[in-house]
Scaffold this active site. Structure first.
Site, PDB file in Angstrom:
ATOM      1  N   TRP A 168     -78.326   5.520 -53.092  1.00 16.99           N
ATOM      2  CA  TRP A 168     -79.258   5.357 -51.972  1.00 16.99           C
ATOM      3  C   TRP A 168     -78.664   5.882 -50.664  1.00 16.99           C
ATOM      4  O   TRP A 168     -77.507   5.624 -50.343  1.00 16.99           O
ATOM      5  CB  TRP A 168     -79.605   3.876 -51.823  1.00 16.99           C
ATOM      6  CG  TRP A 168     -80.569   3.564 -50.722  1.00 16.99           C
ATOM      7  CD1 TRP A 168     -81.930   3.600 -50.802  1.00 16.99           C
ATOM      8  CD2 TRP A 168     -80.264   3.164 -49.386  1.00 16.99           C
ATOM      9  NE1 TRP A 168     -82.490   3.255 -49.597  1.00 16.99           N
ATOM     10  CE2 TRP A 168     -81.485   2.982 -48.708  1.00 16.99           C
ATOM     11  CE3 TRP A 168     -79.070   2.952 -48.681  1.00 16.99           C
ATOM     12  CZ2 TRP A 168     -81.557   2.592 -47.371  1.00 16.99           C
ATOM     13  CZ3 TRP A 168     -79.131   2.562 -47.349  1.00 16.99           C
ATOM     14  CH2 TRP A 168     -80.366   2.382 -46.712  1.00 16.99           C
TER      15      TRP A 168
ATOM     16  N   SER B  82     -75.125   3.903 -58.773  1.00 13.04           N
ATOM     17  CA  SER B  82     -75.889   2.943 -57.982  1.00 13.04           C
ATOM     18  C   SER B  82     -77.395   3.140 -58.223  1.00 13.04           C
ATOM     19  O   SER B  82     -77.849   3.047 -59.356  1.00 13.04           O
ATOM     20  CB  SER B  82     -75.492   3.066 -56.508  1.00 13.04           C
ATOM     21  OG  SER B  82     -75.874   1.922 -55.776  1.00 13.04           O
ATOM     22  N   LEU B  83     -78.180   3.467 -57.197  1.00 19.21           N
ATOM     23  CA  LEU B  83     -79.610   3.745 -57.396  1.00 19.21           C
ATOM     24  C   LEU B  83     -79.801   4.847 -58.442  1.00 19.21           C
ATOM     25  O   LEU B  83     -80.711   4.784 -59.275  1.00 19.21           O
ATOM     26  CB  LEU B  83     -80.256   4.160 -56.068  1.00 19.21           C
ATOM     27  CG  LEU B  83     -81.685   4.717 -56.130  1.00 19.21           C
ATOM     28  CD1 LEU B  83     -82.667   3.662 -56.608  1.00 19.21           C
ATOM     29  CD2 LEU B  83     -82.115   5.262 -54.768  1.00 19.21           C
TER      30      LEU B  83
ATOM     31  N   PHE C 185     -74.586  -0.083 -44.736  1.00 25.01           N
ATOM     32  CA  PHE C 185     -74.688  -0.113 -46.195  1.00 25.01           C
ATOM     33  C   PHE C 185     -73.507   0.635 -46.822  1.00 25.01           C
ATOM     34  O   PHE C 185     -72.930   0.191 -47.819  1.00 25.01           O
ATOM     35  CB  PHE C 185     -76.020   0.513 -46.627  1.00 25.01           C
ATOM     36  CG  PHE C 185     -76.424   0.193 -48.039  1.00 25.01           C
ATOM     37  CD1 PHE C 185     -76.908  -1.064 -48.363  1.00 25.01           C
ATOM     38  CD2 PHE C 185     -76.342   1.140 -49.039  1.00 25.01           C
ATOM     39  CE1 PHE C 185     -77.296  -1.372 -49.670  1.00 25.01           C
ATOM     40  CE2 PHE C 185     -76.726   0.852 -50.347  1.00 25.01           C
ATOM     41  CZ  PHE C 185     -77.205  -0.408 -50.659  1.00 25.01           C
ATOM     42  N   LEU C 186     -73.124   1.760 -46.210  1.00 28.53           N
ATOM     43  CA  LEU C 186     -71.990   2.541 -46.715  1.00 28.53           C
ATOM     44  C   LEU C 186     -70.689   1.762 -46.584  1.00 28.53           C
ATOM     45  O   LEU C 186     -69.838   1.798 -47.478  1.00 28.53           O
ATOM     46  CB  LEU C 186     -71.872   3.875 -45.967  1.00 28.53           C
ATOM     47  CG  LEU C 186     -73.056   4.837 -46.088  1.00 28.53           C
ATOM     48  CD1 LEU C 186     -72.763   6.128 -45.342  1.00 28.53           C
ATOM     49  CD2 LEU C 186     -73.367   5.141 -47.546  1.00 28.53           C
TER      50      LEU C 186
ATOM     51  N   ASP D 245     -66.225  -4.390 -56.285  1.00 28.64           N
ATOM     52  CA  ASP D 245     -67.575  -4.021 -55.827  1.00 28.64           C
ATOM     53  C   ASP D 245     -68.305  -5.235 -55.239  1.00 28.64           C
ATOM     54  O   ASP D 245     -68.468  -6.255 -55.903  1.00 28.64           O
ATOM     55  CB  ASP D 245     -68.367  -3.455 -57.013  1.00 28.64           C
ATOM     56  CG  ASP D 245     -69.637  -2.730 -56.600  1.00 28.64           C
ATOM     57  OD1 ASP D 245     -70.142  -2.986 -55.489  1.00 28.64           O
ATOM     58  OD2 ASP D 245     -70.123  -1.902 -57.388  1.00 28.64           O
TER      59      ASP D 245
ATOM     60  N   HIS E  15     -67.413   0.067 -54.798  1.00 28.47           N
ATOM     61  CA  HIS E  15     -68.703   0.601 -55.255  1.00 28.47           C
ATOM     62  C   HIS E  15     -68.680   2.112 -55.517  1.00 28.47           C
ATOM     63  O   HIS E  15     -69.643   2.648 -56.053  1.00 28.47           O
ATOM     64  CB  HIS E  15     -69.774   0.261 -54.213  1.00 28.47           C
ATOM     65  CG  HIS E  15     -71.180   0.418 -54.699  1.00 28.47           C
ATOM     66  ND1 HIS E  15     -71.715  -0.326 -55.737  1.00 28.47           N
ATOM     67  CD2 HIS E  15     -72.182   1.244 -54.297  1.00 28.47           C
ATOM     68  CE1 HIS E  15     -72.970   0.027 -55.941  1.00 28.47           C
ATOM     69  NE2 HIS E  15     -73.274   0.982 -55.080  1.00 28.47           N
TER      70      HIS E  15
END
EC number: 3.1.1.85
Length: 256
Positions: free
Chosen positions: A22, A82-83, A143-144, A207, A235
């Protein structure tokens, strides 16, 4: 019809498609693409609405998977981070004949916390959606930062992710919102019990978005799959541990 940005490199006898997470784009793979392209025919993809794949609005997971599949090789190992792991999983479910093996990286079949299921609290995801409309660049950066927290190279890894985001135009807010909606609502735990191709799940021990406690739960739910945990990664294990990450994928290639 809009086209997905797609780059192919390398001449390996096995195709490997890499799907990013994402808010990002295919530049996130530059830390490993040269090495991987000596083992695989590598396909770097900007998901619809991200990076150079412009002209797409918010999409459902099913529509996103179909859009990506239109330009894909007939058969490949599909790796999603991830996404991107949800997109790769959706393709494995709907077009298994196109998937030589499925690899998910720091991904969950259900990112949102539910009854007896660990994940991101729904109000946190809803908060990100709200903040996107106020200051979406700062929201993406937050988010990063979450993605690399706890690793020995956290600052350096966060800078690498930020550089990837800033290298290309930012996605539209509705595209980012659509991606968060997928993370918030999709649950593939039961459907993925039925996939029959080789299925490898890669995780970071540190993570903060995909808790390591889901690993044994999925080992039990999906006994046909294999899991591997990068002991000091968060992550984005391919950024913090590129050599180990490459070794895992090359070992998979020998088996498929």
């Amino acid at each position: 019809m809009n086209n997905i940005w797609w780059q192919t490199k390398g001449q390996g006898n096995v195709h490997l498609v890499l799907l990013h997470g994402w808010g990002l784009n295919a530049e996130v793979w530059r830390c490993i693409d040269e090495e991987l392209s000596s083992h695989f025919t590598l396909h770097l993809v900007d998901l619809p609405g991200f990076g150079r794949s412009r002209g797409f609005g918010a999409m459902s997971l099913a529509d996103m998977a179909e859009a990506v599949l239109r330009q894909a090789p007939d058969k490949a190992i599909w790796l999603g981070w991830s996404l991107g792991g949800l997109v790769a999983s959706q393709i494995a479910l709907t077009h298994p004949e196109r998937v030589q093996a499925l690899v998910t990286v720091a991904s969950s079949p259900c990112f949102s916390a539910r009854d007896e299921w660990l994940g991101i609290k729904p109000d946190v995801l809803a908060g990100f959606q709200q903040q996107l409309s106020d200051d979406f660049q700062r929201t993406v950066e937050r988010f990063l930062a979450l993605q690399t927290m706890g690793t020995e190279t956290a600052r350096q890894d966060a800078r690498a992710l930020k550089k990837t985001v800033l290298a290309l135009p930012m996605p539209e807010v509705d595209v980012l919102n659509g991606g968060l909606e997928i993370l918030k609502t999709v649950d593939l735990r039961q459907p993925l019990q039925n996939v029959s191709m080789p299925f490898l799940r890669l995780y970071g021990y540190l993570d903060g978005l995909v808790p390591r406690k889901v690993v044994p739960m999925l080992d039990k739910l999906w006994p046909h799959s294999e899991s591997y945990i990068f002991a000091k990664a968060a992550h984005a294990p391919f950024i913090s541990h590129p050599v180990e990450f490459r070794h895992v994928l090359v070992a998979l290639k020998q088996r498929v």
